[in-house]
Design an enzyme around this catalytic site. Structure first.
Site, PDB file in Angstrom:
ATOM      1  N   LYS A  83       0.867  -1.184   0.000  1.00  0.00           N
ATOM      2  CA  LYS A  83       0.000   0.000   0.000  1.00  0.00           C
ATOM      3  C   LYS A  83       0.900   1.229   0.000  1.00  0.00           C
ATOM      4  CE  LYS A  83      -3.065   2.724   3.039  1.00  0.00           C
ATOM      5  NZ  LYS A  83      -3.957   2.745   4.230  1.00  0.00           N
ATOM      6  N   LYS A 119     -10.248  13.074   7.670  1.00  0.00           N
ATOM      7  CA  LYS A 119      -9.794  12.723   9.023  1.00  0.00           C
ATOM      8  C   LYS A 119      -9.795  13.966   9.896  1.00  0.00           C
ATOM      9  CE  LYS A 119      -6.560   8.983   7.850  1.00  0.00           C
ATOM     10  NZ  LYS A 119      -7.212   7.924   8.631  1.00  0.00           N
ATOM     11  N   ASP A 152       1.681   6.666   5.400  1.00  0.00           N
ATOM     12  CA  ASP A 152       0.678   5.701   4.948  1.00  0.00           C
ATOM     13  C   ASP A 152       1.140   4.966   3.676  1.00  0.00           C
ATOM     14  OD1 ASP A 152      -1.677   4.434   5.612  1.00  0.00           O
ATOM     15  OD2 ASP A 152      -2.936   5.785   4.422  1.00  0.00           O
ATOM     16  N   GLU A 155      -9.307   3.605   2.117  1.00  0.00           N
ATOM     17  CA  GLU A 155      -8.787   3.670   0.752  1.00  0.00           C
ATOM     18  C   GLU A 155      -7.689   2.659   0.448  1.00  0.00           C
ATOM     19  OE1 GLU A 155      -7.606   5.352   3.190  1.00  0.00           O
ATOM     20  OE2 GLU A 155      -5.456   5.107   2.866  1.00  0.00           O
ATOM     21  N   ARG A 167      -7.392  -0.459   1.079  1.00  0.00           N
ATOM     22  CA  ARG A 167      -7.905  -1.720   0.544  1.00  0.00           C
ATOM     23  C   ARG A 167      -8.295  -1.591  -0.926  1.00  0.00           C
ATOM     24  NH1 ARG A 167     -12.494  -1.815   5.101  1.00  0.00           N
ATOM     25  NH2 ARG A 167     -10.766  -0.738   6.151  1.00  0.00           N
TER      26      ARG A 167
END
Ligand code: BES
Ligand code: MN
Ligand code: ZN
Length: 496
Positions: A262, A274, A285, A346, A348
């Protein structure tokens, strides 16, 4: 800091680090120093709580009769406690204790200890490896106050008799450390520096090591039907990318192993924005893909005898007039449709297309994905273990064992139809969230809907990609988690 392994000798200046066994038993170097200093070493230990236990240290400044400016005794514990990991931690601790000591050089004099669980060459190599891992710093953006806390030490040498063999043992470890460093750098860089295109450029750099790198742009991905991934990047001014890295270290007929990451270079949550506090953390991330890139670097750097594929899905998740809305329905590359109920779920969506693409194009022996996928993973396991989800017991056991060996823990979590059902959706094939309960598991179930027969494991690294507390071989910040354990997995089972 330059790290070298040299033939055994006592240094003429700087810090001299020697190991001492539990109970004050002294290996050869400590005994020699005690003699040279007319008993000062023994006196110093007697006058303190230092007993040679693991993690105990004692510094003796300017001891008479000894050339070094400082003698540092490090506890090794009992002989049978000396193993690769304890020596890595020893090396890392030395660096962290002495980097800012004001001294320029450190020498660790390594003695072969009877009863140790590692032979001399390997032991010295592990000390150097630990020192290298522990000396990582990310301070390139500090232009002002560097001088006062910049490390004074410029060279650390491990001295051992039989340095040639130790250097040979260190070579592959140095390649692994290079991989870990790259991951830490990528994870630490802010999102205005590392975004999909710039990260793809970093991946391209691996071609110097013989890695074949392909970069798919948005037009290519659209042709392939990757609308789950593309939808996430739709609100960003930065174009999305999918990067495929291939290392061919084995024969052409050997099936590859595959790693998928990812790579959300910044996750604002999108329209499902968020909250503000802590949002800066979402620069990491892309940690899953950072690990995949660092791993490819490690494997290529040490010329692993394996065919390995690394695939990273790179997107930025932003709110914008073009951004994906809650309620939108997208069609993934697999043909399955997804109702986006929360644009913050997001990762996934990115992995759905990246996994599908990887299994179909490469038909790998196995597929392991890494992702900072859910906050719920941190609630469940904290920062000590990554969550592991797998459709294959053998792969799960191998991952667990590799992690245990090198000190990166994974803890297996369940997959089951009852969880999968939570993703069912009346108006599309699935929704992208499964509700509050079991959030990490429903995320993994979502991924599994894009995995066919191939052995697969998903590692949710939300709790381990970044550390607020440092450890001897893992300074605080980007940890590089996963590079070492996946390299170990490959070395244990998939080479040659
Ligand atoms: N990147 C986050 C998960 C995360 C949170 C990683 C904190 C590291 C630290 C992920 O994209 C996310 O936002 N997940 C949501 C899922 C939810 C909307 C179903 C979460 O965990 O809250
Ligand atoms: Mn998110
Ligand atoms: Zn995310």
């Amino acid at each position: 800091m330059r790290i070298t392994i040299t033939e055994y000798q006592l240094p003429a200046s700087g810090a001299l680090v020697v190991g001492v066994l539990k109970g004050g038993k002294m290996p050869a170097t400590a005994r020699q120093l005690d003699k040279d200093s007319k008993g000062a070493i023994r006196r110093a230990t007697k006058g303190s709580r230092f007993e040679g236990g693991k993690g105990q240290w004692l510094e003796i400044l300017a001891p008479a009769g000894i050339k070094a400016d400082r003698v540092v005794l490090g506890g090794l514990g009992e002989a049978k406690e000396i193993d690769p990991t304890s020596l890595e931690n020893f090396g890392g601790s030395v660096v962290q204790r002495l980097a800012g000591s004001g001294l320029k050089t450190i020498a660790i004099a390594y003695d072969d200890v009877r009863g140790a669980k590692v032979e001399a060459a390997e032991g010295a190599a592990r000390l150097a490896f630990g020192a290298r891992l522990g000396s990582y710093r990310f301070d390139k953006y500090r232009t002002k106050d560097k001088a006062k806390d910049r490390p004074s030490v410029t060279t650390l040498s491990v001295t051992v008799s039989g340095a040639t063999a130790a250097r040979r043992a260190y070579k592959p470890l140095a390649a692994i450390a290079d991989g870990v460093y790259m991951t830490r750098d990528l994870v630490s860089e802010p999102a205005n520096v590392i975004f999909p295109e710039s990260m793809a450029r970093e991946c391209r750099g691996l071609s110097k090591l013989g890695v074949k790198v392909e970069v798919l742009n948005e037009a290519r991905m659209a042709k392939l039907g990757m609308h789950a991934l593309l939808g996430v990047g739709q609100g960003s001014r930065r174009e999305s990318r999918l990067v495929v890295m291939r290392w061919q270290g084995a024969g052409a007929r050997s099936k590859p192993v595959a790693f998928v990451g990812k790579g959300v270079t910044f996750d604002t949550g999108g329209i499902s924005l968020k909250p503000g506090p802590g949002m800066e953390m979402m620069k990491w991330d892309m940690g899953g893909s950072g690990t995949v890139v660092g791993l490819m670097k490690a494997l290529a750097g040490r010329k692993a005898k394996v065919n390995a594929v690394g695939v990273v899905g790179l997107v930025e998740n932003m709110p914008d007039g073009q951004a994906q809305r809650p309620g939108d329905i997208v069609t993934s590359m697999s043909g399955q449709t997804i109702e986006i109920l929360n644009t913050d779920a997001e990762g996934r969506l990115v992995l759905a297309d990246a996994l599908w693409y990887t299994q179909n194009r490469f038909k790998p022996q196995f597929m392991v994905d890494l992702a900072t996928l859910t906050g719920a993973m941190i609630i469940a396991l904290g920062h000590e273990n990554a969550g592991m989800f797998a459709n294959d017991d053998e792969l799960a056991e191998r991952l667990h064992a590799a992690g245990k060996q090198i000190g990166e823990g994974v803890w297996r979590m369940p997959l089951a139809d009852a969880y999968d059902k939570k993703l069912d959706c009346p108006i599309a094939d699935m929704k992208n969230i499964g509700g509050r309960d079991a959030g990490s598991i429903t995320a993994a179930q979502f991924l599994q809907r894009f995995v066919n027969e191939v052995p697969w494991a998903h590692l949710d690294i939300a709790g381990v990609a970044w550390g607020d507390k440092g450890k001897p071989t893992v300074p605080k910040g980007g940890t590089g988690w996963g590079v070492r354990m996946l390299d170990r997995l490959v070395a244990n089972h998939y080479e040659g």
